[in-house]
Write an enzyme that holds these catalytic residues in place. Structure first.
Site, PDB file in Angstrom:
ATOM      1  CE  LYS A 187      -1.700   3.098   2.895  1.00  0.00           C
ATOM      2  NZ  LYS A 187      -1.876   4.297   1.820  1.00  0.00           N
ATOM      3  N   GLY A 228       7.007   5.417   8.185  1.00  0.00           N
ATOM      4  CA  GLY A 228       6.009   6.751   8.269  1.00  0.00           C
ATOM      5  C   GLY A 228       5.892   7.453   9.548  1.00  0.00           C
ATOM      6  CB  SER A 229       3.807   9.708  11.294  1.00  0.00           C
ATOM      7  OG  SER A 229       2.782   9.102  11.269  1.00  0.00           O
ATOM      8  CG  ASN A 230       6.960   8.136  17.071  1.00  0.00           C
ATOM      9  OD1 ASN A 230       6.174   7.932  17.920  1.00  0.00           O
ATOM     10  ND2 ASN A 230       8.054   7.729  16.786  1.00  0.00           N
ATOM     11  N   GLY A 277       2.987   4.337  13.159  1.00  0.00           N
ATOM     12  CA  GLY A 277       3.872   3.180  13.488  1.00  0.00           C
ATOM     13  C   GLY A 277       3.330   2.433  14.935  1.00  0.00           C
ATOM     14  CD  GLU A 296      13.890   1.739   9.839  1.00  0.00           C
ATOM     15  OE1 GLU A 296      14.052   2.944  10.309  1.00  0.00           O
ATOM     16  OE2 GLU A 296      14.360   0.741  10.260  1.00  0.00           O
ATOM     17  CB  CYS A 340      12.919   9.869   7.798  1.00  0.00           C
ATOM     18  SG  CYS A 340      14.367   8.946   6.532  1.00  0.00           S
ATOM     19  CD  GLU A 355       9.705  13.688  11.382  1.00  0.00           C
ATOM     20  OE1 GLU A 355       8.582  13.169  11.613  1.00  0.00           O
ATOM     21  OE2 GLU A 355      10.589  12.962  10.821  1.00  0.00           O
TER      22      GLU A 355
HETATM   23  P1  NAP Z   1       2.182   8.533   7.908  1.00  0.00           P
HETATM   24  O1  NAP Z   1       0.927   9.512   8.032  1.00  0.00           O
HETATM   25  O2  NAP Z   1       2.473   7.691   9.061  1.00  0.00           O
HETATM   26  O3  NAP Z   1       1.717   7.613   6.383  1.00  0.00           O
HETATM   27  C1  NAP Z   1       2.677   6.785   6.108  1.00  0.00           C
HETATM   28  C2  NAP Z   1       1.961   5.335   5.448  1.00  0.00           C
HETATM   29  O4  NAP Z   1       1.061   5.075   6.388  1.00  0.00           O
HETATM   30  C3  NAP Z   1       1.269   5.944   4.480  1.00  0.00           C
HETATM   31  O5  NAP Z   1       1.093   5.086   3.420  1.00  0.00           O
HETATM   32  C4  NAP Z   1      -0.317   6.121   5.035  1.00  0.00           C
HETATM   33  O6  NAP Z   1      -1.382   5.940   4.175  1.00  0.00           O
HETATM   34  C5  NAP Z   1      -0.231   4.731   5.886  1.00  0.00           C
HETATM   35  N1  NAP Z   1      -1.262   4.863   7.124  1.00  0.00           N
HETATM   36  C6  NAP Z   1      -1.755   5.999   7.545  1.00  0.00           C
HETATM   37  N2  NAP Z   1      -2.611   5.472   8.857  1.00  0.00           N
HETATM   38  C7  NAP Z   1      -2.572   4.144   8.699  1.00  0.00           C
HETATM   39  C8  NAP Z   1      -3.180   3.309   9.511  1.00  0.00           C
HETATM   40  N3  NAP Z   1      -3.944   3.695  10.393  1.00  0.00           N
HETATM   41  N4  NAP Z   1      -3.008   1.939   9.364  1.00  0.00           N
HETATM   42  C9  NAP Z   1      -1.911   1.718   8.294  1.00  0.00           C
HETATM   43  N5  NAP Z   1      -1.398   2.540   7.557  1.00  0.00           N
HETATM   44  C10 NAP Z   1      -1.687   3.816   7.585  1.00  0.00           C
HETATM   45  O7  NAP Z   1       3.543   9.181   7.509  1.00  0.00           O
HETATM   46  P2  NAP Z   1       3.823  10.439   6.275  1.00  0.00           P
HETATM   47  O8  NAP Z   1       3.275  11.576   7.012  1.00  0.00           O
HETATM   48  O9  NAP Z   1       3.336  10.100   5.270  1.00  0.00           O
HETATM   49  O10 NAP Z   1       5.540  10.229   6.211  1.00  0.00           O
HETATM   50  C11 NAP Z   1       6.107  10.920   6.854  1.00  0.00           C
HETATM   51  C12 NAP Z   1       6.981  10.262   8.144  1.00  0.00           C
HETATM   52  O11 NAP Z   1       7.545   9.268   7.746  1.00  0.00           O
HETATM   53  C13 NAP Z   1       7.713  11.272   8.865  1.00  0.00           C
HETATM   54  O12 NAP Z   1       7.570  11.151  10.258  1.00  0.00           O
HETATM   55  C14 NAP Z   1       9.123  10.801   8.470  1.00  0.00           C
HETATM   56  O13 NAP Z   1      10.293  10.878   9.166  1.00  0.00           O
HETATM   57  C15 NAP Z   1       8.739   9.447   8.434  1.00  0.00           C
HETATM   58  N6  NAP Z   1       9.747   8.508   7.450  1.00  0.00           N
HETATM   59  C16 NAP Z   1      10.696   7.835   8.055  1.00  0.00           C
HETATM   60  C17 NAP Z   1      11.609   7.058   7.252  1.00  0.00           C
HETATM   61  C18 NAP Z   1      12.749   6.139   7.846  1.00  0.00           C
HETATM   62  O14 NAP Z   1      13.263   5.324   7.421  1.00  0.00           O
HETATM   63  N7  NAP Z   1      13.142   6.334   9.193  1.00  0.00           N
HETATM   64  C19 NAP Z   1      11.753   7.467   5.844  1.00  0.00           C
HETATM   65  C20 NAP Z   1      10.923   8.233   5.555  1.00  0.00           C
HETATM   66  C21 NAP Z   1      10.022   8.950   6.173  1.00  0.00           C
HETATM   67  P3  NAP Z   1      -2.078   7.328   3.526  1.00  0.00           P
HETATM   68  O15 NAP Z   1      -1.404   8.455   3.749  1.00  0.00           O
HETATM   69  O16 NAP Z   1      -2.140   6.999   2.127  1.00  0.00           O
HETATM   70  O17 NAP Z   1      -3.569   7.364   4.246  1.00  0.00           O
END
Ligand code: NAP
Length: 496
Positions: free
Chosen positions: A176, A229-231, A234, A251, A285, A386
């Site tokens: 996804k 994705g976000s903390n 996760g 991650e 990130c 962040e």
């Molecule tokens: P996010 O809102 O957590 O979304 C990440 C993914 O999770 C998206 O595909 C999102 O889907 C999905 N998602 C959202 N809610 C979910 C749920 N309840 N169940 C399952 N999946 C769900 O994060 P983001 O804002 O897109 O990404 C930015 C974050 O990623 C930042 O905190 C960044 O630091 C982190 N990041 C970390 C790394 C690393 O390797 N450490 C690398 C890159 C980014 P939809 O958005 O399509 O709804």
């Protein structure tokens, strides 16, 4: 410039392109234009994808790994051929400047060749048995159907970090992608199709996290979730996976710092800070959002940073003169604005930026001026949380020891960096900085795919993407004992 070939994406399930009625537009963050529509699938698409994956995986796992790897080599060559086209599409959907988009696609190419080569390794161990005429070894076994959930900020690279090791190890994948950036997922699925990956080994289901992501996390037949994705998301995923005893690799966010010591090459430090704080508009990130600076060089560093920031060009990343692209969406802009106010209220001094760009040339996109705070303290929220935007805060310190302490004072642990010419400090720093990645005389960003990628504390849960370590997420260890003595030998008991 590349043309977008379709106006409507479809799920990729069991090697077929499956249309979904409910759709939402994908918006170019630099121009505000709708690029195409992406499906908003529901749990029934996840069920279909898992069913296909389950069936395909049984046969895929029986194909010798070096042959499975052949597909990844073809994937690598196809990505190479299509690199420029993919990079331009990536800039359109995500906003990052073309040079960075090319770098991101290159990461996928590198990962394809690296993981393809693993098809002839996938090493286990052989080890002596404690008993006579007995053989002992450990082998990697695929897990089955794995679920991959990826963010918008690296829409192709992160998917390759996860899907390539999963596939070479003999698993099938349900993926996804983020709804904001689905074009890279569609293009990567096409690459897999053209490379001849058997039907059902990879399945892409577009849709929201709360619907498709949640259905994957709850699906009994998905035995691993690999999430970036976000903390907050996760943590929720981990707690549900914990309840089900499902393996989960996370991650998440970062609050990464560059340390600038009093003996640093300041011009080099400025270049490193600029690249890691304002590249991808701070939406990495590994972005640098804190500069921990020795008080002896604080003013000199501020002056040089301000001069260098003046030269940053902001705009549409498809224009090769642009250095800083847009923020992904309006919610991202609002979050950054909120932190600017928090920083001011907390008493940090705003030296540059701090505002959204709204002039005519920026009016339809989401642009924020590169921002520099100084005299921040490590206890402030702008130094702890962040922000995910082009905002960096200088925190002055009196010593090397204090710099390490400030670096380690945050709840995240992804990346850190130190600029110094002192070899003793270099080795002390790499020992004492508590992040998963440490750079010396370089910014906080620039990971290479053959090393493990990930972080400590609130950034992860002990797993790593990339490197051979990624294989640990997608395999189970199996210990095999072969007794060729012809009699029953009991471990620990029949030892002479
Ligand atoms: P996010 O809102 O957590 O979304 C990440 C993914 O999770 C998206 O595909 C999102 O889907 C999905 N998602 C959202 N809610 C979910 C749920 N309840 N169940 C399952 N999946 C769900 O994060 P983001 O804002 O897109 O990404 C930015 C974050 O990623 C930042 O905190 C960044 O630091 C982190 N990041 C970390 C790394 C690393 O390797 N450490 C690398 C890159 C980014 P939809 O958005 O399509 O709804």
């Amino acid at each position: 410039m590349v043309e977008v070939k379709t106006k409507k994406l479809a799920n990729y399930i069991n090697g077929e392109w499956v249309e979904v009625e409910r759709m939402t537009p994908v918006i170019n963050p630099a121009t505000g234009e709708a690029i195409l529509d992406v499906p908003l699938s529901d749990a029934s698409s996840v069920d279909a994808a898992v069913e296909a994956a389950k069936k395909a995986q049984k046969e895929w796992a029986l194909i010798p790994a070096p042959q499975r790897a052949e597909v990844l080599y073809r994937v690598g060559y196809l990505l190479k051929e299509r690199k420029e086209e993919l990079a331009q599409l990536l800039t359109m959907e995500n906003g990052k400047v073309l040079e960075e988009a090319r770098g991101e696609v290159q990461e996928g190419i590198d990962m394809a060749f690296y993981m393809a080569a693993e098809g002839r390794r996938l090493f286990g161990q052989t080890t002596p048995s404690e008993l006579k005429d007995k053989f002992a070894m450990s082998v990697r076994a695929p897990i089955g159907v794995v679920g991959i959930i990826t963010p918008w900020n690296f829409p192709i690279a992160i998917a390759t970090w996860k899907s390539f090791p999963a596939i070479v190890a003999g698993n099938a994948v349900v993926w996804k992608p983020a709804t904001e950036t689905p074009i890279m997922a569609y293009e990567l699925a096409k690459v897999f199709e053209d490379a001849g990956l058997p039907k059902g080994v990879i399945n892409v289901v577009f849709g929201s996290g709360s619907e498709v992501g949640d259905a994957m996390v709850h699906h009994d037949d998905i035995r691993v979730i690999s999430f970036t994705g976000s903390n907050e998301t996760g943590r929720n995923i981990a707690s549900e996976c914990g309840r089900q005893l499902k393996k989960v690799s996370l991650e998440m966010g970062g609050k990464n710092a560059v340390i600038v010591m009093d003996d640093a090459d300041l011009d080099l430090a400025v270049e490193g800070i600029l690249w890691s704080a304002f590249g991808t508009s701070g939406q990495r990130c590994t972005a640098c959002s804190r500069v921990i600076v020795h008080e002896e060089v604080k003013e000199a560093l501020e002056e040089r940073l301000l001069v260098a920031m003046e030269k940053l060009t902001i705009g549409n990343g498809l224009d090769s003169t642009i250095k800083v692209g847009p923020i992904i969406n309006k919610a991202g802009i609002e979050k950054i604005k909120k932190y600017i106010e928090i920083g001011k209220d907390e008493g940090a001094k705003l030296l540059a930026g701090g505002y959204e760009l709204t002039d005519e040339e920026y009016a339809n996109g989401n642009f924020f001026a590169p921002t520099l705070f100084t005299d921040a303290k490590d206890s402030m929220r702008i130094a702890q949380e962040e922000i995910f935007g082009p905002v960096v805060s200088l925190i002055p310190v009196k010593s090397f020891e204090e710099a390490i302490e400030v670096n380690n004072s945050v709840t995240f642990g992804l990346s850190s960096s130190i600029f110094t010419r002192d070899v003793n400090r270099v080795f002390q720093a790499q020992r004492d900085l508590d992040t998963g990645i440490v750079y010396v005389n370089a910014g906080t960003t620039g990971a290479e795919i053959h090393l493990p990628f990930g972080g400590t504390k609130g950034t992860g849960n002990g797993h790593r993407d990339s490197g051979v370590q990624a294989l640990d997420v997608f395999t189970e260890w199996k210990s095999v004992y072969v007794d060729y003595s012809g009699k029953l030998q009991r471990a620990q008991i029949d030892v002479e």
